[in-house]
Design a protein around this motif. Structure first.
Motif, PDB file in Angstrom:
ATOM      1  N   PRO A   1       0.803  -1.227   0.000  1.00 26.49           N
ATOM      2  CA  PRO A   1       0.000   0.000   0.000  1.00 26.49           C
ATOM      3  C   PRO A   1       0.838   1.282   0.000  1.00 26.49           C
ATOM      4  N   ALA A   2       2.030   1.222   0.583  1.00 26.88           N
ATOM      5  CA  ALA A   2       2.890   2.413   0.594  1.00 26.88           C
ATOM      6  C   ALA A   2       3.355   2.787  -0.806  1.00 26.88           C
ATOM      7  N   ALA A   3       3.305   1.828  -1.739  1.00 23.96           N
ATOM      8  CA  ALA A   3       3.722   2.089  -3.119  1.00 23.96           C
ATOM      9  C   ALA A   3       2.521   2.275  -4.050  1.00 23.96           C
ATOM     10  N   THR A   4       1.387   2.694  -3.475  1.00 27.46           N
ATOM     11  CA  THR A   4       0.165   2.845  -4.269  1.00 27.46           C
ATOM     12  C   THR A   4       0.348   3.799  -5.443  1.00 27.46           C
ATOM     13  N   LEU A   5       1.018   4.924  -5.202  1.00 22.37           N
ATOM     14  CA  LEU A   5       1.199   5.901  -6.281  1.00 22.37           C
ATOM     15  C   LEU A   5       1.986   5.303  -7.434  1.00 22.37           C
ATOM     16  N   LEU A   6       3.091   4.617  -7.135  1.00 21.56           N
ATOM     17  CA  LEU A   6       3.884   3.990  -8.189  1.00 21.56           C
ATOM     18  C   LEU A   6       3.060   2.926  -8.910  1.00 21.56           C
ATOM     19  N   GLY A   7       2.296   2.146  -8.140  1.00 18.01           N
ATOM     20  CA  GLY A   7       1.468   1.114  -8.747  1.00 18.01           C
ATOM     21  C   GLY A   7       0.450   1.684  -9.716  1.00 18.01           C
ATOM     22  N   LEU A   8      -0.173   2.793  -9.338  1.00 16.21           N
ATOM     23  CA  LEU A   8      -1.169   3.403 -10.218  1.00 16.21           C
ATOM     24  C   LEU A   8      -0.529   4.047 -11.438  1.00 16.21           C
ATOM     25  N   VAL A   9       0.692   4.544 -11.288  1.00 17.72           N
ATOM     26  CA  VAL A   9       1.407   5.079 -12.456  1.00 17.72           C
ATOM     27  C   VAL A   9       1.667   3.953 -13.466  1.00 17.72           C
ATOM     28  N   LEU A  10       2.147   2.811 -12.967  1.00 15.60           N
ATOM     29  CA  LEU A  10       2.386   1.671 -13.865  1.00 15.60           C
ATOM     30  C   LEU A  10       1.089   1.206 -14.505  1.00 15.60           C
ATOM     31  N   TYR A  11       0.038   1.089 -13.688  1.00 11.81           N
ATOM     32  CA  TYR A  11      -1.259   0.683 -14.235  1.00 11.81           C
ATOM     33  C   TYR A  11      -1.738   1.674 -15.296  1.00 11.81           C
ATOM     34  N   GLY A  12      -1.616   2.966 -15.011  1.00 10.50           N
ATOM     35  CA  GLY A  12      -2.083   3.985 -15.949  1.00 10.50           C
ATOM     36  C   GLY A  12      -1.380   3.902 -17.289  1.00 10.50           C
ATOM     37  N   PHE A  13      -0.062   3.696 -17.276  1.00 14.49           N
ATOM     38  CA  PHE A  13       0.669   3.559 -18.534  1.00 14.49           C
ATOM     39  C   PHE A  13       0.211   2.310 -19.292  1.00 14.49           C
ATOM     40  N   GLY A  14       0.028   1.205 -18.563  1.00 11.67           N
ATOM     41  CA  GLY A  14      -0.407  -0.026 -19.223  1.00 11.67           C
ATOM     42  C   GLY A  14      -1.801   0.085 -19.784  1.00 11.67           C
ATOM     43  N   ASN A  15      -2.719   0.691 -19.031  1.00 15.02           N
ATOM     44  CA  ASN A  15      -4.092   0.822 -19.500  1.00 15.02           C
ATOM     45  C   ASN A  15      -4.196   1.799 -20.667  1.00 15.02           C
ATOM     46  N   GLY A  16      -3.328   2.798 -20.692  1.00 12.64           N
ATOM     47  CA  GLY A  16      -3.318   3.711 -21.830  1.00 12.64           C
ATOM     48  C   GLY A  16      -2.973   3.001 -23.130  1.00 12.64           C
TER      49      GLY A  16
END
Length: 374
Positions: free
Chosen positions: A279-294
């Protein structure tokens, strides 16, 4: 811009309009959100028919009609005296979504330009990535000054005045690449059934994950202990990351879409796994997800384009999208039930598991088509 308008008046609308509707009418929130599930289901059922219409008449009349149909749905919604009427309005909006969102547009471009449509698809998905960023503030501002019903009317007028005239001007007349007769099609290279079902499943899982994140992310993050402000802030990084990945894709056009697909699913799986386990790496996780989903939106248009003949591409795009749209329609209800009964950890675990399955499926697809990825 036309895609932004149609997406903003359909798929993304309830994100900012649901709460004002509930306050004004007293209808249950789950039924208001359920209207979107209904529209997605209608869109799913009509998607194969849309592909056949595009194959027969070309994309211009189909796409041009989408704005008018969504506008009729919005006008019905503005006048809705009851929940049943409201749901009917969203059924009509679902028809417009089938006629005017990505699947119809990709099929139209494929019919007109064949593999040369790749550049147009990439550019359109890049611009459309701003749909929620541009329409949410506009709709929220209109609701504040006009109320939700008059906002529906105003948006319907914009669609009526812009979508049909501009599509009629932007797209050439005719069907483009002619769909072969049945006898000729029998002689064509047919789509490998295993490839077809792998593509369909990969796209369906990606669509389910996208919808789950769009609908439930803020609630999930709050359930993990983040404040509402922090959850919204984390969620806000998705849009720029999605657009950023599409900009990068413009400079990587020579890369085969199979590799883009692999990069997309690996980024999505890595991001969701980080959010789930760290959970502490939520921001990094969402950045990776966002790039992949794009990248996912681009892949959905480009990968079938290079694996199918033009006629198969046009006819099968709607059929292939059916499981994706049905999955999207069910996701808000299933995700909400799982969130309430098992908690945010379970929802994230299921999402990360599905993302992992997608990585395996893309690996199988690349083994099935090793020469295509060169």
């Amino acid at each position: 811009m036309l895609q932004i308008l149609v997406w903003g008046g359909s798929f993304f609308l309830l994100a900012v309009m649901a709460a004002p509707i509930v306050r004004d009418t007293g209808w249950a929130l789950q039924w208001v959100y359920g209207a979107l599930s209904l529209s997605l289901l209608v869109s799913a059922l009509l998607a194969p028919l849309t592909s056949r219409l595009i194959a027969r008449f070309g994309g211009r009349p189909v796409l041009a009609s989408s704005g008018a149909v969504v506008a009729v749905g919005l006008l019905l919604m503005a006048a809705a005296p009851s929940l049943g009427w409201f749901l009917l309005a969203w059924g009509v909006i679902g028809v417009g979504m089938a006629l005017g969102l990505y699947e119809a547009l990709f099929a139209s471009l494929g019919a007109l330009y064949g593999e040369k449509a790749a550049g147009a698809i990439t550019g359109i998905t890049l611009i459309s990535g701003f749909a929620s960023t541009l329409t949410w503030p506009l709709v929220a501002l209109l609701i504040e000054h006009l109320g939700w019903r008059m906002t529906c009317v105003a948006y319907a007028v914009v669609l009526l005045l812009s979508v049909a005239p501009l599509y009629w001007r932007a797209l050439p007349a005719g069907v483009g690449i002619k769909i072969a007769s049945k006898a000729q099609q029998a002689a064509e290279d047919r789509v490998d059934p295993q490839v077809y079902w792998l593509l369909t499943t990969i796209f369906a899982i990606g669509a389910v994950l996208m919808t789950a994140v769009a609908v439930h992310l803020v609630s999930i993050l709050q359930g993990q202990g983040h404040s509402l402000v922090a959850a919204i802030g984390f969620a806000a990084v998705l849009g720029p990351c999605q657009v950023g990945s599409r900009i990068v894709q413009i400079f990587a056009r020579k890369r085969h879409p199979l590799w883009t697909t692999l990069i997309s699913v690996v980024l999505v799986a890595s991001g969701l796994l980080l959010v789930t386990l760290v959970p502490a790496a939520t921001l990094l996780g969402l950045v990776l997800y966002g790039f992949g989903n794009g990248l996912r939106a681009i892949v959905r248009g480009l990968l079938p384009l290079v694996l199918m003949s033009p006629s198969n591409y046009v006819l099968l795009m709607g059929k292939m999208s059916l499981p994706s749209l049905v999955g999207q329609a069910a996701t808000p209800l299933v995700g909400g039930w799982l969130l309430q009964s098992a908690g945010p950890g379970a929802v994230l675990g299921v999402m990360a598991g599905l993302a992992g399955v997608n990585v395996l499926l893309v690996g199988l697809l690349m083994r099935r088509l090793p020469s295509r990825a060169d």
